[in-house]
Design a protein around this motif. Structure first.
Motif, PDB file in Angstrom:
ATOM      1  N   LYS A   4       0.724  -1.269   0.042  1.00  0.00           N
ATOM      2  CA  LYS A   4       0.126   0.044  -0.187  1.00  0.00           C
ATOM      3  C   LYS A   4       0.779   1.357   0.083  1.00  0.00           C
ATOM      4  CE  LYS A   4      -3.622  -2.679   1.264  1.00  0.00           C
ATOM      5  NZ  LYS A   4      -5.289  -2.586   0.967  1.00  0.00           N
ATOM      6  N   SER A   5       2.150   1.323   0.052  1.00  0.00           N
ATOM      7  CA  SER A   5       3.079   2.292   0.163  1.00  0.00           C
ATOM      8  C   SER A   5       3.016   3.297  -0.871  1.00  0.00           C
ATOM      9  CB  SER A   5       4.492   1.818   0.154  1.00  0.00           C
ATOM     10  OG  SER A   5       5.005   1.164  -0.917  1.00  0.00           O
ATOM     11  N   VAL A   6       2.514   2.887  -2.208  1.00  0.00           N
ATOM     12  CA  VAL A   6       2.740   4.057  -2.990  1.00  0.00           C
ATOM     13  C   VAL A   6       1.742   5.206  -2.866  1.00  0.00           C
ATOM     14  CG1 VAL A   6       0.589   2.941  -4.432  1.00  0.00           C
ATOM     15  CG2 VAL A   6       2.288   4.231  -5.717  1.00  0.00           C
ATOM     16  N   HIS A   7       0.776   4.952  -1.878  1.00  0.00           N
ATOM     17  CA  HIS A   7       0.018   6.243  -1.604  1.00  0.00           C
ATOM     18  C   HIS A   7       0.709   7.264  -1.065  1.00  0.00           C
ATOM     19  CE1 HIS A   7      -3.866   5.964  -3.937  1.00  0.00           C
ATOM     20  NE2 HIS A   7      -3.869   4.626  -3.712  1.00  0.00           N
ATOM     21  N   ALA A   8       1.514   6.628  -0.102  1.00  0.00           N
ATOM     22  CA  ALA A   8       2.293   7.499   0.880  1.00  0.00           C
ATOM     23  C   ALA A   8       3.353   8.063   0.031  1.00  0.00           C
ATOM     24  CB  ALA A   8       2.656   6.461   2.164  1.00  0.00           C
ATOM     25  N   ALA A   9       3.837   7.108  -0.758  1.00  0.00           N
ATOM     26  CA  ALA A   9       5.001   7.793  -1.401  1.00  0.00           C
ATOM     27  C   ALA A   9       4.537   8.985  -2.306  1.00  0.00           C
ATOM     28  CB  ALA A   9       5.620   6.838  -2.277  1.00  0.00           C
ATOM     29  N   ALA A  10       3.212   8.768  -2.803  1.00  0.00           N
ATOM     30  CA  ALA A  10       2.851   9.907  -3.809  1.00  0.00           C
ATOM     31  C   ALA A  10       2.482  11.164  -3.087  1.00  0.00           C
ATOM     32  CB  ALA A  10       1.409   9.298  -4.667  1.00  0.00           C
ATOM     33  N   LEU A  11       1.944  10.900  -1.846  1.00  0.00           N
ATOM     34  CA  LEU A  11       1.506  12.009  -1.212  1.00  0.00           C
ATOM     35  C   LEU A  11       2.807  12.949  -0.795  1.00  0.00           C
ATOM     36  CD1 LEU A  11      -1.121  10.685   1.146  1.00  0.00           C
ATOM     37  CD2 LEU A  11      -1.561  12.188  -0.474  1.00  0.00           C
ATOM     38  N   ALA A  42      -1.654   7.628 -10.537  1.00  0.00           N
ATOM     39  CA  ALA A  42      -3.076   8.161 -10.268  1.00  0.00           C
ATOM     40  C   ALA A  42      -3.802   7.105 -11.069  1.00  0.00           C
ATOM     41  CB  ALA A  42      -3.329   9.285 -10.345  1.00  0.00           C
ATOM     42  N   TYR A  43      -3.401   6.679 -12.178  1.00  0.00           N
ATOM     43  CA  TYR A  43      -4.591   5.814 -13.018  1.00  0.00           C
ATOM     44  C   TYR A  43      -4.762   4.533 -12.326  1.00  0.00           C
ATOM     45  CZ  TYR A  43      -4.859   9.286 -16.432  1.00  0.00           C
ATOM     46  OH  TYR A  43      -5.205  10.779 -17.058  1.00  0.00           O
ATOM     47  N   TYR A  44      -3.591   4.052 -11.353  1.00  0.00           N
ATOM     48  CA  TYR A  44      -3.689   2.748 -10.766  1.00  0.00           C
ATOM     49  C   TYR A  44      -4.270   2.512  -9.592  1.00  0.00           C
ATOM     50  CZ  TYR A  44      -1.409  -1.881  -9.254  1.00  0.00           C
ATOM     51  OH  TYR A  44      -1.285  -3.005  -8.791  1.00  0.00           O
ATOM     52  N   SER A  45      -5.215   1.552  -9.430  1.00  0.00           N
ATOM     53  CA  SER A  45      -5.813   1.209  -8.079  1.00  0.00           C
ATOM     54  C   SER A  45      -5.649  -0.293  -7.491  1.00  0.00           C
ATOM     55  CB  SER A  45      -7.469   1.611  -8.419  1.00  0.00           C
ATOM     56  OG  SER A  45      -7.860   0.693  -9.187  1.00  0.00           O
ATOM     57  N   GLY A  46      -4.692  -0.890  -8.258  1.00  0.00           N
ATOM     58  CA  GLY A  46      -4.580  -2.358  -7.820  1.00  0.00           C
ATOM     59  C   GLY A  46      -3.889  -2.414  -6.436  1.00  0.00           C
ATOM     60  N   THR A  54      -6.822  -7.544  -9.714  1.00  0.00           N
ATOM     61  CA  THR A  54      -6.560  -5.994 -10.047  1.00  0.00           C
ATOM     62  C   THR A  54      -5.250  -5.801  -9.796  1.00  0.00           C
ATOM     63  OG1 THR A  54      -6.922  -5.221  -7.677  1.00  0.00           O
ATOM     64  CG2 THR A  54      -9.055  -5.512  -9.267  1.00  0.00           C
ATOM     65  N   ILE A  55      -4.334  -6.500  -9.237  1.00  0.00           N
ATOM     66  CA  ILE A  55      -2.896  -6.255  -9.053  1.00  0.00           C
ATOM     67  C   ILE A  55      -2.347  -6.154 -10.342  1.00  0.00           C
ATOM     68  CG2 ILE A  55      -0.987  -7.116  -7.955  1.00  0.00           C
ATOM     69  CD1 ILE A  55      -2.949  -6.147  -6.192  1.00  0.00           C
ATOM     70  N   ALA A  56      -1.535  -5.092 -10.554  1.00  0.00           N
ATOM     71  CA  ALA A  56      -0.707  -4.903 -12.089  1.00  0.00           C
ATOM     72  C   ALA A  56      -1.646  -4.108 -12.819  1.00  0.00           C
ATOM     73  CB  ALA A  56       0.040  -5.965 -12.224  1.00  0.00           C
ATOM     74  N   ILE A  57      -2.868  -4.335 -13.055  1.00  0.00           N
ATOM     75  CA  ILE A  57      -3.630  -3.924 -14.005  1.00  0.00           C
ATOM     76  C   ILE A  57      -4.256  -2.531 -13.854  1.00  0.00           C
ATOM     77  CG2 ILE A  57      -5.710  -4.894 -15.385  1.00  0.00           C
ATOM     78  CD1 ILE A  57      -3.283  -6.831 -15.179  1.00  0.00           C
ATOM     79  N   PHE A  58      -4.183  -1.675 -14.918  1.00  0.00           N
ATOM     80  CA  PHE A  58      -4.867  -0.635 -14.877  1.00  0.00           C
ATOM     81  C   PHE A  58      -6.361  -0.809 -15.453  1.00  0.00           C
ATOM     82  CE2 PHE A  58      -0.707   0.130 -14.468  1.00  0.00           C
ATOM     83  CZ  PHE A  58      -0.469   1.719 -14.173  1.00  0.00           C
ATOM     84  N   GLY A 374      -5.183  11.195 -20.103  1.00  0.00           N
ATOM     85  CA  GLY A 374      -5.180   9.878 -20.155  1.00  0.00           C
ATOM     86  C   GLY A 374      -3.928   8.975 -19.626  1.00  0.00           C
ATOM     87  N   LEU A 375      -3.796   7.727 -19.311  1.00  0.00           N
ATOM     88  CA  LEU A 375      -2.570   7.059 -18.813  1.00  0.00           C
ATOM     89  C   LEU A 375      -1.569   6.822 -20.033  1.00  0.00           C
ATOM     90  CD1 LEU A 375      -1.298   4.978 -17.061  1.00  0.00           C
ATOM     91  CD2 LEU A 375      -2.490   3.286 -18.053  1.00  0.00           C
TER      92      LEU A 375
END
Length: 456
Positions: A4-11, A42-46, A54-58, A374-375
């Motif tokens: 889940k770390s991507v959101h912390a990194a993104a912030l 931001a386009y990735y929610s997996g 949903t992992i790895a997939i846009f 778009g992505l």
């Protein structure tokens, strides 16, 4: 484990407006690349769901192959900028798609997996291997072994019953239209894989296959005497009529493969001439208007507003492979910088949309955001901008530098080897492996329709 770390990194990402990019300042480049990487992710929610599918997939309308391309872009981000914020998420994505045979033949995505799709995931796996990107799962072979497995799964699809050879676009015989079409992306992808595996392993079988695929591509007319790369041809007509549309990513795929072989052969003139020829021919993807000097565009569809979701990402791969070419053949750097420095500035200005002024549009030559996000648009800008740091990054490692980390042997040397001589045995596809055709084939029809309207 779902990271889940991507959101912390993104912030924590520094939001520098891409329109303010200073291509002569590495700090500015890194900051803008961080902003563009955040926009891409931001386009990735997996990473925020407990659903493995949903992992790895846009999300739709993006296909499986474009996810592989996106993770390749994010590997480039990590490599060029030195920012490891997304590394855990990248690793999880790559490992989640290896498939039961560790060759990226993924049952969940077989309905939309062709040879070109598998090749794009292989590019990301090769990036990981060539950079000693961490592989923490001991139950999965090392990155280089996985890349070899992919190659082994593809080489047996080489089909010389029509056109004198070549890989078809599709893998499964139920995809009738794709099985009857041999395209430059599938074959160029296999060529580049062979070149990179030759350099990464020192095994001459890969050199032989790279030479074979390139020579075939020239003989059938996918690469013309001026090094322009065309889309493909129908095997029903024995490839006698070349589909004259051309796309930027095909040009880049062959270019980088040739550059890798130039490097691997210690400056062989033939591969050097091919690299420079392919780079010179890539000029056709720049300068759409007299007042848009050295700005990249997708000339088959962009100016007539017919680019589909796939095509909107193509020029990002040309950027990726042009920058990478400079590490394999340093003499190309001035010409690449002439084109991509200007394109990076234009891409930054095109990424000025949205509430935060960092959303990327499609057309870089407009001087600003064109309202089409778009992505693919985000990825193309990211690859073009982060590549400005190419001279600061290590080149891909050779065989004696690659660490064989991962697999059940806990880090022992790679044991995967090519399983085919330059004349492979054809593998039959059983009825149990045949799937219903995917509706992507209809969209893919644009590749065939475009030249009929003269857009190329």
């Amino acid at each position: 484990m779902i990271y889940k770390s991507v959101h912390a990194a993104a912030l924590a990402a520094a939001f520098t407006a891409p329109k303010d990019l200073d291509i002569n300042d590495p700090v500015s480049i890194r900051s803008v690349a961080s902003t563009l990487a955040y926009g891409t992710m931001a386009y990735y929610s997996g990473n925020v769901t407990d659903t493995p599918e949903t992992i790895a997939i846009f999300p739709k309308p993006h296909y499986w192959w474009q996810a592989g391309a996106a993770w390749g872009a994010m590997l480039d981000y990590s490599h060029y900028t030195g920012d490891p914020s997304y590394d855990d998420v990248i690793t999880e994505a790559l490992l989640s798609q290896v498939g039961p045979a560790f060759d990226f033949m993924v049952p969940q995505h077989q309905g939309d997996e062709g040879n070109d799709d598998q090749a794009f995931w292989s590019f990301a796996i090769l990036d990981a291997a060539e950079r000693n990107f961490p592989q923490p799962d001991d139950s999965i072979p090392p990155w280089l072994d996985v890349a070899t497995n992919i190659w082994n799964s593809m080489v047996v699809r080489w089909n010389d019953t029509a056109c004198g050879g070549g890989l078809p676009w599709q893998i499964f015989e139920s995809n009738t239209n794709g099985m009857d079409y041999k395209n430059s992306v599938s074959n160029g992808g296999f060529f580049q894989m062979s070149a990179r595996l030759a350099r990464a392993t020192g095994n001459d079988t890969y050199v032989q296959w790279a030479q074979k695929v390139y020579d075939w591509s020239e003989s059938v007319g996918f690469i013309d005497q001026n090094f322009n790369v065309f889309d493909g041809a129908s095997s029903k007509e024995n490839c006698s009529k070349i589909n004259g549309v051309s796309f930027s990513y095909s040009q880049g795929i062959y270019m980088y493969g040739a550059a890798v072989l130039y490097n691997h052969t210690n400056g062989d003139k033939t591969w050097g001439d091919r690299t420079t020829g392919l780079l010179k021919a890539a000029n056709s993807y720049f300068n759409p208007f007299p007042n848009a000097t050295n700005i990249m565009y997708e000339h088959a569809c962009e100016q007539v507003n017919t680019c589909n979701t796939d095509m909107l990402s193509f020029k990002g791969y040309l950027s990726r492979f042009m920058w990478a070419t400079t590490r394999m053949m340093p003499s190309t750097l001035p010409d690449v910088q002439t084109l991509l420095n200007a394109s990076a500035i234009a891409a930054g200005k095109a990424c000025s949309g949205g509430d935060n002024g960092t959303v990327c549009g499609e057309k870089w030559y407009t001087g600003g955001y064109d309202g089409n996000p778009g992505l693919g648009q985000q990825m193309t800008a990211l690859e073009t901008v982060q590549g400005l740091l190419v001279t600061e990054a290590l080149p891909p490692f050779r065989a004696d530098q690659i660490k064989h980390v991962g697999g059940t042997e806990n880090g022992t040397a790679s044991t995967a080897t090519p399983t085919a001589s330059p004349v492979p045995t054809k593998r039959s596809i059983s009825a149990g492996n045949i799937l219903l055709a995917d509706w992507r084939l209809n969209i893919g029809g644009l590749y065939l329709i475009v030249p009929l309207f003269g857009f190329a």
